[in-house]
Design an enzyme around this catalytic site. Structure first.
Site, PDB file in Angstrom:
ATOM      1  N   HIS A  18       0.863  -1.186   0.000  1.00 48.00           N
ATOM      2  CA  HIS A  18       0.000   0.000   0.000  1.00 48.00           C
ATOM      3  C   HIS A  18       0.894   1.229   0.000  1.00 48.00           C
ATOM      4  O   HIS A  18       2.121   1.102  -0.119  1.00 48.00           O
ATOM      5  CB  HIS A  18      -0.977  -0.034   1.175  1.00 48.00           C
ATOM      6  CG  HIS A  18      -0.316  -0.213   2.520  1.00 48.00           C
ATOM      7  ND1 HIS A  18       0.535   0.731   3.070  1.00 48.00           N
ATOM      8  CD2 HIS A  18      -0.352  -1.234   3.409  1.00 48.00           C
ATOM      9  CE1 HIS A  18       0.968   0.306   4.240  1.00 48.00           C
ATOM     10  NE2 HIS A  18       0.455  -0.899   4.470  1.00 48.00           N
ATOM     11  N   HIS A  21       4.168   1.319   2.057  1.00 53.37           N
ATOM     12  CA  HIS A  21       5.344   0.676   1.458  1.00 53.37           C
ATOM     13  C   HIS A  21       5.884   1.530   0.309  1.00 53.37           C
ATOM     14  O   HIS A  21       7.093   1.629   0.109  1.00 53.37           O
ATOM     15  CB  HIS A  21       4.999  -0.723   0.949  1.00 53.37           C
ATOM     16  CG  HIS A  21       4.363  -1.599   1.985  1.00 53.37           C
ATOM     17  ND1 HIS A  21       3.021  -1.881   1.976  1.00 53.37           N
ATOM     18  CD2 HIS A  21       4.879  -2.202   3.080  1.00 53.37           C
ATOM     19  CE1 HIS A  21       2.743  -2.655   3.021  1.00 53.37           C
ATOM     20  NE2 HIS A  21       3.853  -2.851   3.717  1.00 53.37           N
ATOM     21  N   CYS A 126       4.235 -12.919  18.799  1.00 49.26           N
ATOM     22  CA  CYS A 126       3.240 -12.347  17.879  1.00 49.26           C
ATOM     23  C   CYS A 126       3.609 -12.758  16.459  1.00 49.26           C
ATOM     24  O   CYS A 126       4.684 -12.419  15.970  1.00 49.26           O
ATOM     25  CB  CYS A 126       3.174 -10.827  17.959  1.00 49.26           C
ATOM     26  SG  CYS A 126       2.142 -10.123  16.629  1.00 49.26           S
ATOM     27  N   CYS A 129       4.021  -9.804  13.919  1.00 51.31           N
ATOM     28  CA  CYS A 129       5.320  -9.120  14.011  1.00 51.31           C
ATOM     29  C   CYS A 129       6.474 -10.091  13.760  1.00 51.31           C
ATOM     30  O   CYS A 129       7.595  -9.654  13.557  1.00 51.31           O
ATOM     31  CB  CYS A 129       5.556  -8.523  15.393  1.00 51.31           C
ATOM     32  SG  CYS A 129       4.434  -7.208  15.834  1.00 51.31           S
ATOM     33  N   CYS A 147      -0.422  -8.338  21.662  1.00 47.65           N
ATOM     34  CA  CYS A 147       0.608  -7.592  20.937  1.00 47.65           C
ATOM     35  C   CYS A 147       0.327  -6.090  21.049  1.00 47.65           C
ATOM     36  O   CYS A 147      -0.785  -5.649  20.792  1.00 47.65           O
ATOM     37  CB  CYS A 147       0.608  -8.003  19.459  1.00 47.65           C
ATOM     38  SG  CYS A 147       1.656  -6.922  18.464  1.00 47.65           S
ATOM     39  N   HIS A 150      -0.468  -5.016  17.168  1.00 52.81           N
ATOM     40  CA  HIS A 150      -1.628  -5.579  16.467  1.00 52.81           C
ATOM     41  C   HIS A 150      -2.837  -5.801  17.375  1.00 52.81           C
ATOM     42  O   HIS A 150      -3.920  -6.116  16.892  1.00 52.81           O
ATOM     43  CB  HIS A 150      -1.240  -6.897  15.785  1.00 52.81           C
ATOM     44  CG  HIS A 150      -0.224  -6.709  14.697  1.00 52.81           C
ATOM     45  ND1 HIS A 150       1.132  -6.837  14.918  1.00 52.81           N
ATOM     46  CD2 HIS A 150      -0.366  -6.344  13.409  1.00 52.81           C
ATOM     47  CE1 HIS A 150       1.784  -6.595  13.786  1.00 52.81           C
ATOM     48  NE2 HIS A 150       0.905  -6.281  12.863  1.00 52.81           N
ATOM     49  N   LYS A 298      -1.466   4.108  12.470  1.00 47.41           N
ATOM     50  CA  LYS A 298      -0.508   3.734  11.427  1.00 47.41           C
ATOM     51  C   LYS A 298      -1.271   3.041  10.312  1.00 47.41           C
ATOM     52  O   LYS A 298      -2.040   2.117  10.563  1.00 47.41           O
ATOM     53  CB  LYS A 298       0.537   2.773  11.993  1.00 47.41           C
ATOM     54  CG  LYS A 298       1.492   2.297  10.911  1.00 47.41           C
ATOM     55  CD  LYS A 298       2.430   1.207  11.377  1.00 47.41           C
ATOM     56  CE  LYS A 298       3.266   0.730  10.176  1.00 47.41           C
ATOM     57  NZ  LYS A 298       3.851  -0.576  10.331  1.00 47.41           N
ATOM     58  N   LYS A 301      -2.596  -2.963   7.060  1.00 51.23           N
ATOM     59  CA  LYS A 301      -3.657  -3.931   6.807  1.00 51.23           C
ATOM     60  C   LYS A 301      -4.450  -4.202   8.086  1.00 51.23           C
ATOM     61  O   LYS A 301      -5.675  -4.256   8.069  1.00 51.23           O
ATOM     62  CB  LYS A 301      -3.018  -5.223   6.303  1.00 51.23           C
ATOM     63  CG  LYS A 301      -3.997  -6.139   5.653  1.00 51.23           C
ATOM     64  CD  LYS A 301      -3.280  -7.251   4.912  1.00 51.23           C
ATOM     65  CE  LYS A 301      -4.292  -8.310   4.550  1.00 51.23           C
ATOM     66  NZ  LYS A 301      -4.040  -9.597   5.194  1.00 51.23           N
TER      67      LYS A 301
HETATM   68  N1  MSP Z   1       9.829  -7.985   6.211  1.00 49.86           N
HETATM   69  C1  MSP Z   1      10.119  -6.985   7.183  1.00 49.86           C
HETATM   70  C2  MSP Z   1      11.364  -6.194   6.811  1.00 49.86           C
HETATM   71  C3  MSP Z   1      12.602  -6.995   6.629  1.00 49.86           C
HETATM   72  S1  MSP Z   1      13.942  -6.014   6.112  1.00 49.86           S
HETATM   73  C4  MSP Z   1      15.275  -6.998   6.259  1.00 49.86           C
HETATM   74  C5  MSP Z   1       8.942  -6.022   7.283  1.00 49.86           C
HETATM   75  N2  MSP Z   1       8.116  -5.970   6.232  1.00 49.86           N
HETATM   76  S2  MSP Z   1       6.793  -5.094   6.092  1.00 49.86           S
HETATM   77  O1  MSP Z   1       6.112  -5.559   4.913  1.00 49.86           O
HETATM   78  O2  MSP Z   1       6.068  -5.105   7.321  1.00 49.86           O
HETATM   79  O3  MSP Z   1       7.287  -3.637   5.734  1.00 49.86           O
HETATM   80  C6  MSP Z   1       7.783  -2.782   6.681  1.00 49.86           C
HETATM   81  C7  MSP Z   1       8.170  -1.439   6.083  1.00 49.86           C
HETATM   82  O4  MSP Z   1       7.144  -0.899   5.235  1.00 49.86           O
HETATM   83  C8  MSP Z   1       8.318  -0.398   7.164  1.00 49.86           C
HETATM   84  O5  MSP Z   1       9.562  -0.447   7.797  1.00 49.86           O
HETATM   85  C9  MSP Z   1       8.149   0.869   6.376  1.00 49.86           C
HETATM   86  O6  MSP Z   1       9.355   1.147   5.703  1.00 49.86           O
HETATM   87  C10 MSP Z   1       7.059   0.490   5.383  1.00 49.86           C
HETATM   88  N3  MSP Z   1       5.718   0.844   5.893  1.00 49.86           N
HETATM   89  C11 MSP Z   1       4.661  -0.007   6.085  1.00 49.86           C
HETATM   90  N4  MSP Z   1       3.585   0.713   6.538  1.00 49.86           N
HETATM   91  C12 MSP Z   1       3.932   2.016   6.628  1.00 49.86           C
HETATM   92  C13 MSP Z   1       3.266   3.199   6.997  1.00 49.86           C
HETATM   93  N5  MSP Z   1       1.997   3.214   7.366  1.00 49.86           N
HETATM   94  N6  MSP Z   1       3.966   4.364   6.939  1.00 49.86           N
HETATM   95  C14 MSP Z   1       5.282   4.404   6.527  1.00 49.86           C
HETATM   96  N7  MSP Z   1       5.934   3.306   6.201  1.00 49.86           N
HETATM   97  C15 MSP Z   1       5.304   2.090   6.252  1.00 49.86           C
HETATM   98  O7  MSP Z   1       8.833  -5.354   8.282  1.00 49.86           O
END
Ligand code: MSP
Length: 496
Positions: A18, A21, A126, A129, A147, A150, A298, A301
């Protein structure tokens, strides 16, 4: 020429990305494009984090093999990144054979150096996480641990596991974290947590009977590698540690990890220790940013408040508009409360009314007054000052990774250029050559600088006004001849 290696976190492909990311991924893309234009040897790595209990369960629920699921989802991610013009050099997947090999190598290496030992583990876990929470960290709801992120009940887990000797790296962490985390208050936050809680060894494997979807521990296949341990190592695979040592050394000397603040502990305390255990220097920089929040939470999902990438791309008429609004609100320190009202006002005032309007006015006047041919001339002092100042500020903001302020500096010069038209009234003159030349130079400088954020609009502007895009740090020129071909509408205004 320097070297610039930039990474994003690798995302869990249990759901499509989304705009949270996209926030990270577009930002890293802007840094990569900037360094490519400066002539640096640039490598941009992104990808998907495909192992672990979370993926195993999502696949089970969907009645699929996890590999089948992640194969599909990796394509979904690539499609989204193509829609946003993400110029990654490699899309890494933790199921890639070279990565799995690197993880096995790293585990053996750490074990032979005495950093891995077997023990027992119990704790509250969790799955969302992929992380254990200790007392004081979790929240208690109706007497049961939940958690803190979550708000779901935690699972009690008790099992045999391999440990990594995290606790021996405290001095190393205190020495290296402060100079490598940007902005620096995140470094203080991590060190503060270290003071308060100290360091305990961490569990880095799971029994295969519970989590079979992971990389087997090479000397004990009844255990699989903990997903975070596996995932962090992707940054070494991507730089080619085992395939091209020379290239690895070059890239690693200037590696920049872009991450959200949620995964700061993993990317500092755990990652720096793993690297030290492998005798590899810590990353040059970990660049941290806050969250996009929507209706107070935040965006994610689990909170159910996601804004879809396709909605942003559609509303702002393509990748440029979507990229621009995300970068314009980019904030390392603070969470940003976003809404379509906010994005609309940014899009309309910066892209439609300022840049788009200027390009249209100048090209229309050049065609009408000079038949499109605008010849070399001095640049008006007022425009010269505004542009030079903007470029200086832009460069210094980009060097400190402050993309939002870099683009705002350019926007200020463009506002000045629009004001210059209003005041000099070139439409009342027979041959306003100097005015139009000055304005075209301002537009060219802005397009050079903004192309890292809005590559398509910059290219269209260059084609319509008859110039080639150049490095973002090239200043003004008085020796050009412009052959203006059309007056493009770059950005149509959006109405609420
Ligand atoms: N798979 C792990 C990361 C491993 S790196 C060796 C992970 N993945 S995740 O799909 O949860 O993505 C996390 C990252 O997505 C966050 O650190 C951030 O960079 C980005 N974001 C996800 N949601 C976000 C927001 N709502 N706002 C800003 N960034 C966000 O953690």
């Amino acid at each position: 020429m320097g070297v610039f290696y930039v990474t994003t976190p690798i995302y869990y492909p249990n759901a499509p990305p989304h705009i949270g990311h996209a926030y990270t991924t577009v930002y890293a893309d802007v840094l990569a494009r900037y360094h490519r234009l400066l002539g640096d040897e640039t490598f941009y790595l992104t990808g998907t984090d495909e192992h672990g209990l979370k993926l195993q369960r999502v696949a089970e629920r969907a009645g699929k093999n996890p590999k089948e699921l992640v194969d599909e989802m990796a394509l979904v991610y690539k499609r989204y990144w193509a829609q946003l013009d993400i110029s990654y050099d490699r899309f890494i997947r933790t199921t890639d054979p070279d990565h799995e090999e690197l993880v096995r190598w790293a585990l053996r290496e750490m074990r032979s150096r005495g950093y891995i030992y077997k023990g027992r583990y119990s704790g509250w876990y969790c799955v969302d996480c992929e992380k254990f929470y200790s007392e004081g960290e979790y929240v208690v709801v109706e007497g049961k641990p939940h958690c803190p992120i979550h708000r779901k009940p935690l699972e009690w887990v008790e099992e045999e596991t391999y440990y990594f000797k995290l606790s021996v790296f405290e001095q190393h962490l205190r020495k290296t974290i402060p100079e490598r985390v940007y902005p620096d208050y995140y470094a203080r936050e991590v060190l503060g947590k270290l003071d308060k809680e100290g360091l305990r060894d961490i569990s880095i494997s799971r029994p295969r009977s519970r989590v079979w979807w992971g990389i087997p521990i090479p000397w004990d296949p009844e255990h699989t590698t903990y997903v975070w341990f596996d995932a962090l190592l992707n940054y070494l695979t991507g730089a080619g540690l085992l395939s091209d040592r020379g290239r690895f050394e070059r890239l690693w000397s200037n590696v920049h990890h872009v991450i959200g603040k949620d995964i700061l502990w993993f990317h500092t305390v755990i990652w720096f220790s793993m690297l030290e255990a492998l005798d590899i220097s810590p990353p040059r920089r970990v660049i941290v940013h806050g969250f996009l929040i929507n209706r107070g939470l935040k965006m994610g999902k689990s909170a159910g408040n996601v804004i879809a990438i396709e909605d942003l791309v559609e509303r702002y008429q393509g990748s440029d508009g979507a990229r621009y609004v995300l970068m314009r609100v980019f904030n390392p320190g603070k969470d940003v409360d976003i809404s379509f009202e906010l994005f609309d006002s940014i899009y309309n005032s910066d892209l439609a009314d300022n840049l788009g309007n200027l390009v249209r006015r100048v090209s229309t006047l050049a065609l009408r007054k000079l038949g499109g041919l605008v010849e070399a001339s001095g640049v008006d002092g007022r425009i010269e000052r505004a542009v030079e100042r903007a470029l200086e500020e832009y460069a210094s903001h980009m060097e400190s990774f402050d993309v939002s302020n870099a683009i705002q500096s350019v926007m200020a010069a463009l506002r000045e250029a629009n004001a210059y038209i209003n005041e000099t009234r070139p439409w009342e003159k027979a041959r306003p050559s100097e005015e139009l030349y000055s304005l075209l130079e301002a537009i060219r400088a802005a397009a050079n600088a903004l192309q890292v954020v809005i590559p398509r609009a910059a290219a269209r502007t260059a084609a319509a006004l008859g110039f080639e895009l150049d490095r973002p740090d090239r200043g003004l020129d008085s020796q050009r001849v412009y052959k203006v071909r059309e007056s493009p509408i770059l950005f149509k205004k959006v109405r609420g």
